[in-house]
Design a protein around this motif. Structure first.
Motif, PDB file in Angstrom:
ATOM      1  N   GLY A 196      -3.482 -13.438   5.654  1.00  0.00           N
ATOM      2  CA  GLY A 196      -3.880 -12.876   6.939  1.00  0.00           C
ATOM      3  C   GLY A 196      -2.825 -12.074   7.653  1.00  0.00           C
ATOM      4  N   VAL A 197      -1.895 -11.470   6.921  1.00  0.00           N
ATOM      5  CA  VAL A 197      -0.920 -10.568   7.546  1.00  0.00           C
ATOM      6  C   VAL A 197      -1.567  -9.184   7.580  1.00  0.00           C
ATOM      7  CG1 VAL A 197       1.425  -9.648   7.478  1.00  0.00           C
ATOM      8  CG2 VAL A 197       0.951 -11.939   6.581  1.00  0.00           C
ATOM      9  N   ASP A 198      -2.122  -8.825   8.709  1.00  0.00           N
ATOM     10  CA  ASP A 198      -2.915  -7.596   8.807  1.00  0.00           C
ATOM     11  C   ASP A 198      -2.144  -6.397   8.285  1.00  0.00           C
ATOM     12  OD1 ASP A 198      -4.912  -9.065   9.948  1.00  0.00           O
ATOM     13  OD2 ASP A 198      -4.422  -8.522  12.018  1.00  0.00           O
ATOM     14  N   GLY A 199      -2.757  -5.702   7.334  1.00  0.00           N
ATOM     15  CA  GLY A 199      -2.172  -4.488   6.798  1.00  0.00           C
ATOM     16  C   GLY A 199      -1.201  -4.699   5.659  1.00  0.00           C
ATOM     17  N   TYR A 200      -1.007  -5.973   5.223  1.00  0.00           N
ATOM     18  CA  TYR A 200      -0.030  -6.259   4.183  1.00  0.00           C
ATOM     19  C   TYR A 200      -0.549  -7.339   3.242  1.00  0.00           C
ATOM     20  CZ  TYR A 200       3.218  -3.720   7.165  1.00  0.00           C
ATOM     21  OH  TYR A 200       3.820  -2.760   7.918  1.00  0.00           O
ATOM     22  N   SER A 201      -0.065  -7.271   1.998  1.00  0.00           N
ATOM     23  CA  SER A 201      -0.306  -8.328   1.017  1.00  0.00           C
ATOM     24  C   SER A 201       1.042  -8.960   0.680  1.00  0.00           C
ATOM     25  CB  SER A 201      -0.947  -7.752  -0.254  1.00  0.00           C
ATOM     26  OG  SER A 201      -2.168  -7.117   0.027  1.00  0.00           O
ATOM     27  N   ARG A 298       5.372  -5.184  11.588  1.00  0.00           N
ATOM     28  CA  ARG A 298       4.085  -4.855  10.958  1.00  0.00           C
ATOM     29  C   ARG A 298       3.528  -3.513  11.421  1.00  0.00           C
ATOM     30  NH1 ARG A 298       0.533 -10.173  11.830  1.00  0.00           N
ATOM     31  NH2 ARG A 298       1.972 -10.479  13.575  1.00  0.00           N
ATOM     32  N   SER A 299       3.683  -3.186  12.682  1.00  0.00           N
ATOM     33  CA  SER A 299       3.050  -1.974  13.213  1.00  0.00           C
ATOM     34  C   SER A 299       3.635  -0.702  12.625  1.00  0.00           C
ATOM     35  CB  SER A 299       3.183  -1.956  14.739  1.00  0.00           C
ATOM     36  OG  SER A 299       4.556  -1.991  15.120  1.00  0.00           O
ATOM     37  N   PRO A 349       2.451   3.322   3.747  1.00  0.00           N
ATOM     38  CA  PRO A 349       1.260   2.781   3.076  1.00  0.00           C
ATOM     39  C   PRO A 349       1.338   2.939   1.558  1.00  0.00           C
ATOM     40  CG  PRO A 349       0.622   3.966   5.050  1.00  0.00           C
ATOM     41  CD  PRO A 349       2.096   4.185   4.888  1.00  0.00           C
ATOM     42  N   GLY A 350       1.070   1.840   0.843  1.00  0.00           N
ATOM     43  CA  GLY A 350       1.124   1.837  -0.611  1.00  0.00           C
ATOM     44  C   GLY A 350       2.461   1.421  -1.183  1.00  0.00           C
ATOM     45  N   ASP A 412      -2.711   0.532   1.617  1.00  0.00           N
ATOM     46  CA  ASP A 412      -2.851   1.985   1.686  1.00  0.00           C
ATOM     47  C   ASP A 412      -3.404   2.429   3.033  1.00  0.00           C
ATOM     48  OD1 ASP A 412      -1.949   2.742  -0.911  1.00  0.00           O
ATOM     49  OD2 ASP A 412      -3.761   1.892  -1.738  1.00  0.00           O
ATOM     50  N   SER A 413      -4.183   1.590   3.662  1.00  0.00           N
ATOM     51  CA  SER A 413      -4.770   1.940   4.963  1.00  0.00           C
ATOM     52  C   SER A 413      -3.892   1.472   6.117  1.00  0.00           C
ATOM     53  CB  SER A 413      -6.165   1.297   5.099  1.00  0.00           C
ATOM     54  OG  SER A 413      -6.070  -0.114   4.960  1.00  0.00           O
ATOM     55  N   GLY A 414      -2.714   0.816   5.773  1.00  0.00           N
ATOM     56  CA  GLY A 414      -1.855   0.262   6.820  1.00  0.00           C
ATOM     57  C   GLY A 414      -1.159   1.313   7.660  1.00  0.00           C
TER      58      GLY A 414
END
Length: 414
Positions: A196-201, A298-299, A349-350, A412-414
């Motif tokens: 649940g880390v928005d925008g990241y794996s 994160r941002s 991103p990516g 990629d969408s982060g």
């Protein structure tokens, strides 16, 4: 086995790289020149009782000597390596890996053995049965042996029993009850998988070379980010694991306390505080810690990091480029009152941040370096795929050193 085979094995000289791997594995056991232990004495006593032999031993083969961790019936603590039959038993792990036991009915009938000190003559050794013992990386580091002063042979049933006793000695070499408990506690101290880390794996894995290890990783959420740590305490086994727990606890505690009291505190201040806190422990144990400690925003994808002698962090870019991240200073424990200054890199991103311990180098190739890790990363662009690939390598080839991986990919969408 034939006498010709025995002679060929005696004359076998291990390639230098194989011998160094073996000696490194032996060193990682941290058992040479330690006092006798009841758990090994129980094995040798049972062997003497079962087979009715006067002598039995658990021994480790060093560079120039055979050292006895436990020996019964022989007034010895060590003998020169060149004067042992056990070096031949160790050699069998390379020539006969499927059946490495060396059982010789009468040593006096084999010229290369007969001229060894203590073989034949009045009260000398005539019968020998030896089985290799293994250290981290499944490297042959020693032997479990029984001896008799008279020629004899083992029937099939006795050979099976001998292998079972050797397996018992192997288990004792690998772990004791307290070591098993330590391994369980160390696994429990690793953080839960980060979801649940928005925008990241984010994925992490750790494969100790032995029951417990000197590596650790940590990660936890902050206000607008995530803190990641990979550290490697010099040494292996229980001693390194104790220091690992101390460093992990100190670093997490200091980082959280500073973030709470003074948001935006530099990572260098946290690392310096921890280094001072554990300085006495590292000095008294003559140890040090390499460390990669990072904070992700994160941002923006900005990663502020400290690399204290670790040197194995990189960014795998979406376009296939791989950038090694430069170090920022010495390991903890090298200099008193040392200070660290952070560096920064941005994940677009990516892109994926990869932090590994040096145990991965051994798994990839004998002469691998950070560039080899980068080549490996190019073929595994997802954190889960990367960690699974490393785990598969460790499962196929038991690692000589602890293997730790933390991978963070910006979507990629982060």
């Amino acid at each position: 086995m034939s006498i010709d085979t025995q002679i060929a094995e005696i004359q076998l000289v291990l390639p230098p790289e194989a011998e160094e791997r073996r000696l490194r594995s032996l060193d990682q056991l941290q058992i040479l020149d330690s006092p006798p232990e009841d758990r090994f004495e129980r094995v040798t006593r049972m062997a003497r009782l079962v087979f009715g032999v006067p002598m039995a031993s658990v021994a480790l083969l060093d560079r120039d000597r055979l050292w006895f961790k436990m020996v019964e019936g022989l007034p010895l603590s060590e003998v020169p390596r060149a004067e042992t039959v056990c070096q031949t038993t160790v050699a069998r792990t390379y020539t006969e890996p499927a059946d490495p036991a060396l059982i010789v009915d009468d040593l006096a009938r084999v010229p290369e053995f007969a001229r060894l000190p203590g073989v034949g003559g009045d009260g000398g050794v005539r019968f020998y049965a030896g089985y290799p013992l293994y250290g981290p990386g499944h490297q042959p580091v020693g032997t479990f042996c029984v001896y008799d002063t008279s020629p004899r042979n083992f029937d099939d049933s006795q050979q099976a029993t001998f292998r079972e006793l050797a397996a018992w000695a192997q288990r004792e070499l690998e772990r004791a009850d307290d070591l098993e408990r330590a391994a369980a506690v160390q696994r429990q101290l690793l953080p839960a998988p980060m979801r649940g880390v928005d925008g990241y794996s984010v994925r992490s894995m750790c494969a100790p070379a032995y029951a417990v290890g000197g590596d650790f990783y940590d990660h936890y959420l902050t206000g607008d980010g995530v803190v990641f740590t990979v550290a490697d305490v010099m040494g292996k086994g229980l001693g390194a694991a104790i220091l690992t727990a101390s460093v992990r606890s100190a670093l997490r505690g200091a980082s959280k306390a500073l973030d709470h009291a003074c948001p935006g505190t530099s990572l260098g201040e946290a690392v310096s505080l921890v280094a001072n806190h554990v300085a006495d422990d590292l000095t008294s144990t003559e140890s040090f810690v390499t460390l990669f400690h990072a904070r992700l925003e994160r941002s923006t994808g900005k990663v502020e990091y400290i690399d204290a002698g670790h040197g194995l962090a990189l960014v795998s870019r979406k376009n296939g480029d791989v950038e090694a991240l430069p170090g920022c200073g010495l390991p903890l424990g090298v200099l008193i009152d040392d200070e660290w200054t952070s560096e920064a890199v941005t994940l677009d991103p990516g892109d994926m941040l990869i932090i590994v311990s040096d145990g991965l180098l051994d798994l990839l190739s004998e002469d691998s370096d950070a560039g080899t890790v980068g080549d490996f990363a190019r073929g595994h662009s997802d954190p889960q795929i990367l960690c699974s690939a490393v785990a598969s390598l460790a499962a196929k080839c038991a690692p000589l050193d602890d293997v730790t991986v933390v991978a963070v990919r910006r979507d990629d969408s982060g």
